[in-house]
Design a protein around this motif. Structure first.
Motif, PDB file in Angstrom:
ATOM      1  N   UNK A 195       0.826  -1.212   0.000  1.00  0.00           N
ATOM      2  CA  UNK A 195       0.000   0.000   0.000  1.00  0.00           C
ATOM      3  C   UNK A 195       0.860   1.262   0.000  1.00  0.00           C
ATOM      4  N   UNK A 196       1.951   1.221   0.755  1.00  0.00           N
ATOM      5  CA  UNK A 196       2.816   2.403   0.889  1.00  0.00           C
ATOM      6  C   UNK A 196       3.896   2.484  -0.180  1.00  0.00           C
ATOM      7  N   UNK A 197       3.974   1.471  -1.043  1.00  0.00           N
ATOM      8  CA  UNK A 197       4.961   1.495  -2.107  1.00  0.00           C
ATOM      9  C   UNK A 197       6.352   1.091  -1.666  1.00  0.00           C
ATOM     10  N   UNK A 198       6.444   0.483  -0.489  1.00  0.00           N
ATOM     11  CA  UNK A 198       7.755   0.015  -0.006  1.00  0.00           C
ATOM     12  C   UNK A 198       8.260  -1.150  -0.837  1.00  0.00           C
ATOM     13  N   UNK A 199       7.336  -1.895  -1.443  1.00  0.00           N
ATOM     14  CA  UNK A 199       7.687  -3.015  -2.323  1.00  0.00           C
ATOM     15  C   UNK A 199       6.804  -2.957  -3.567  1.00  0.00           C
ATOM     16  N   UNK A 200       7.266  -3.643  -4.617  1.00  0.00           N
ATOM     17  CA  UNK A 200       6.525  -3.694  -5.878  1.00  0.00           C
ATOM     18  C   UNK A 200       5.772  -5.013  -6.055  1.00  0.00           C
ATOM     19  N   UNK A 201       6.018  -5.937  -5.137  1.00  0.00           N
ATOM     20  CA  UNK A 201       5.374  -7.237  -5.230  1.00  0.00           C
ATOM     21  C   UNK A 201       5.807  -8.109  -4.078  1.00  0.00           C
ATOM     22  N   UNK A 202       5.342  -9.328  -4.096  1.00  0.00           N
ATOM     23  CA  UNK A 202       5.676 -10.255  -3.018  1.00  0.00           C
ATOM     24  C   UNK A 202       5.609 -11.688  -3.510  1.00  0.00           C
ATOM     25  N   UNK A 203       6.327 -12.553  -2.803  1.00  0.00           N
ATOM     26  CA  UNK A 203       6.295 -13.990  -3.061  1.00  0.00           C
ATOM     27  C   UNK A 203       5.377 -14.612  -2.014  1.00  0.00           C
ATOM     28  N   UNK A 204       4.462 -15.449  -2.463  1.00  0.00           N
ATOM     29  CA  UNK A 204       3.535 -16.063  -1.518  1.00  0.00           C
ATOM     30  C   UNK A 204       3.014 -17.359  -2.112  1.00  0.00           C
ATOM     31  N   UNK A 205       2.563 -18.259  -1.232  1.00  0.00           N
ATOM     32  CA  UNK A 205       1.808 -19.409  -1.702  1.00  0.00           C
ATOM     33  C   UNK A 205       0.546 -18.899  -2.377  1.00  0.00           C
ATOM     34  N   UNK A 206       0.074 -19.590  -3.382  1.00  0.00           N
ATOM     35  CA  UNK A 206      -1.056 -19.100  -4.183  1.00  0.00           C
ATOM     36  C   UNK A 206      -2.242 -18.630  -3.335  1.00  0.00           C
ATOM     37  N   UNK A 207      -2.674 -19.387  -2.310  1.00  0.00           N
ATOM     38  CA  UNK A 207      -3.835 -18.928  -1.532  1.00  0.00           C
ATOM     39  C   UNK A 207      -3.559 -17.693  -0.677  1.00  0.00           C
ATOM     40  N   UNK A 208      -2.273 -17.334  -0.518  1.00  0.00           N
ATOM     41  CA  UNK A 208      -1.902 -16.270   0.404  1.00  0.00           C
ATOM     42  C   UNK A 208      -2.523 -14.930   0.097  1.00  0.00           C
ATOM     43  N   UNK A 209      -2.768 -14.647  -1.174  1.00  0.00           N
ATOM     44  CA  UNK A 209      -3.354 -13.365  -1.533  1.00  0.00           C
ATOM     45  C   UNK A 209      -4.732 -13.194  -0.900  1.00  0.00           C
ATOM     46  N   UNK A 210      -5.467 -14.307  -0.777  1.00  0.00           N
ATOM     47  CA  UNK A 210      -6.784 -14.252  -0.148  1.00  0.00           C
ATOM     48  C   UNK A 210      -6.687 -14.413   1.369  1.00  0.00           C
ATOM     49  N   UNK A 211      -5.742 -15.228   1.828  1.00  0.00           N
ATOM     50  CA  UNK A 211      -5.573 -15.434   3.278  1.00  0.00           C
ATOM     51  C   UNK A 211      -5.345 -14.107   4.001  1.00  0.00           C
ATOM     52  N   UNK A 212      -4.561 -13.229   3.374  1.00  0.00           N
ATOM     53  CA  UNK A 212      -4.213 -11.961   4.017  1.00  0.00           C
ATOM     54  C   UNK A 212      -4.935 -10.763   3.395  1.00  0.00           C
ATOM     55  N   UNK A 213      -5.941 -11.029   2.545  1.00  0.00           N
ATOM     56  CA  UNK A 213      -6.736  -9.947   1.970  1.00  0.00           C
ATOM     57  C   UNK A 213      -5.932  -8.956   1.159  1.00  0.00           C
ATOM     58  N   UNK A 214      -5.015  -9.478   0.320  1.00  0.00           N
ATOM     59  CA  UNK A 214      -4.087  -8.614  -0.404  1.00  0.00           C
ATOM     60  C   UNK A 214      -4.595  -8.162  -1.780  1.00  0.00           C
ATOM     61  N   UNK A 215      -5.797  -8.567  -2.145  1.00  0.00           N
ATOM     62  CA  UNK A 215      -6.324  -8.218  -3.474  1.00  0.00           C
ATOM     63  C   UNK A 215      -6.335  -6.712  -3.754  1.00  0.00           C
ATOM     64  N   UNK A 216      -6.719  -5.863  -2.789  1.00  0.00           N
ATOM     65  CA  UNK A 216      -6.780  -4.419  -3.094  1.00  0.00           C
ATOM     66  C   UNK A 216      -5.443  -3.782  -3.442  1.00  0.00           C
ATOM     67  N   UNK A 217      -4.334  -4.376  -3.011  1.00  0.00           N
ATOM     68  CA  UNK A 217      -3.020  -3.780  -3.280  1.00  0.00           C
ATOM     69  C   UNK A 217      -2.240  -4.569  -4.327  1.00  0.00           C
ATOM     70  N   UNK A 218      -2.901  -5.537  -4.964  1.00  0.00           N
ATOM     71  CA  UNK A 218      -2.249  -6.400  -5.953  1.00  0.00           C
ATOM     72  C   UNK A 218      -2.908  -6.213  -7.309  1.00  0.00           C
ATOM     73  N   UNK A 219      -2.092  -6.084  -8.346  1.00  0.00           N
ATOM     74  CA  UNK A 219      -2.635  -5.913  -9.682  1.00  0.00           C
ATOM     75  C   UNK A 219      -2.471  -7.110 -10.585  1.00  0.00           C
ATOM     76  N   UNK A 220      -1.483  -7.992 -10.252  1.00  0.00           N
ATOM     77  CA  UNK A 220      -1.144  -9.064 -11.192  1.00  0.00           C
ATOM     78  C   UNK A 220      -0.603 -10.286 -10.464  1.00  0.00           C
TER      79      UNK A 220
END
Length: 331
Positions: A195-220
């Motif tokens: 959200x703050x632009x400290x990183x451009x992306x992240x490595x995660x297990x596939x379900x992780x984007x939903x586990x941590x509610x990261x959809x709003x800050x993820x584009x791809x």
């Protein structure tokens, strides 16, 4: 004397086997929050143990990383603070040198159990006072993690210079081999960092984007999957050895069934995650076949070299049993 004995039995100081109709309860924490989809596998283990033991043995989930931080779970199990934990292997490496080699496996969770590879890792864990039950999030070979980014990319070169969040620096050798910069950040802090632009992306297990509610800050989501399970269900070895033999059997049978059935669930979940995040505006894409092969070979080479550097006495013996020279991703 009778009253004292009665009190001891029901306060848990005597074996639960002696208490009438009282199941033995083993407490567990997980490295992911106890929410869907990431809690599927711990709850599958809980259900399997209850069914197989017919209620004699109960595994109770008491929380996720909010109860015991991921970095502390290995020692919490080792020091008998908790009975069982699902642990990311990067946080167990200092206690069990070489345990991260699991992630380089080019065989499924079921295959490494059946071909004896898991037994080798069990022996490694036993030396550290831990019992490795099986993988905590089972999958087919090299289908566990991926890159989630702010913007869509179509080639490896577009990863150069990007800042990529990774818990404990997991996969740092690969991230750096891609020309990106690895930023060690714990999973719960990914959202703020994105959200703050400290990183451009992240490595995660596939379900992780939903586990941590990261959809709003993820584009791809870059659907170029890599790593086998870099996690496991770990139990305190002393606690495990103290169990009646039939209880050990319940746990081992349940873990084996989770390894097999859980991998099928993971495959289904990949499709579910892609569908659900797509509804929230996250695009999913892949490289061309040529670029995909190049991507995987770079992962394999960089992580193999890094693992050999950090485990020169262990990895040469393990490499032949975890890596498949005929693995389809190399072609």
């Amino acid at each position: 004397m009778v009253m004292v004995l009665f009190s001891l039995v029901f306060s848990g100081f005597m074996s639960p086997v002696l208490a009438e109709n009282k199941p033995m309860v083993l407490k567990m924490v997980t490295f992911l929050p106890d929410v869907k989809p990431g809690n599927v596998w711990p709850h599958l283990l809980v259900k399997k143990v209850a069914t197989i033991s017919k209620g004699e043995l109960v595994v109770k989930i008491i929380g996720g990383p909010e109860s015991i931080p991921m970095s502390d779970t290995t020692m919490a199990v080792k020091n008998e603070v908790i009975d069982i934990a699902s642990i990311v292997t990067v946080f167990a490496e200092s206690t069990v040198p070489g345990i991260e080699i699991l992630g380089l496996g080019e065989y499924s969770s079921k295959e490494i159990r059946n071909n004896g590879t898991l037994d080798v890792f069990k022996e490694m864990c036993a030396k550290a006072g831990l019992y490795l039950m099986g993988t905590a999030v089972p999958s087919d070979a090299q289908k566990m993690q991926c890159f989630f980014l702010k913007k869509e990319i179509t080639s490896i070169d577009e990863l150069k210079g990007l800042k990529i969040a990774s818990p404990g620096g997991l996969q740092s050798a690969f991230i750096e081999a891609l020309g990106a910069v690895c930023i060690p950040i714990a999973y719960p802090d990914f959202y703020t960092a994105m959200e703050r632009g400290a990183v451009d992306g992240y490595v995660h297990g596939v379900p992780g984007i939903m586990d941590f509610g990261l959809e709003p800050v993820t584009g791809f989501m870059l659907e170029e999957l890599f790593t086998s399970p870099t996690n496991g269900f770990f139990m305190n070895l002393k606690k495990y050895n103290s169990l009646p033999q039939k209880y050990k059997g319940y746990l081992n049978q349940a873990s084996a069934e989770v390894d097999e059935e859980g991998a099928v669930i993971f495959n289904q979940l990949i499709d579910h995650v892609k569908k659900e995040i797509g509804k929230k505006g996250v695009k999913v894409g892949k490289f061309s076949h040529e670029e995909s092969v190049k991507f995987y070979k770079l992962y394999r080479q960089s992580m193999t070299a890094d693992t050999l550097k950090r485990n020169p006495d262990i990895f040469p013996k393990m490499q032949k049993i975890v890596q498949n020279p005929d693995f389809y991703r190399l072609k």
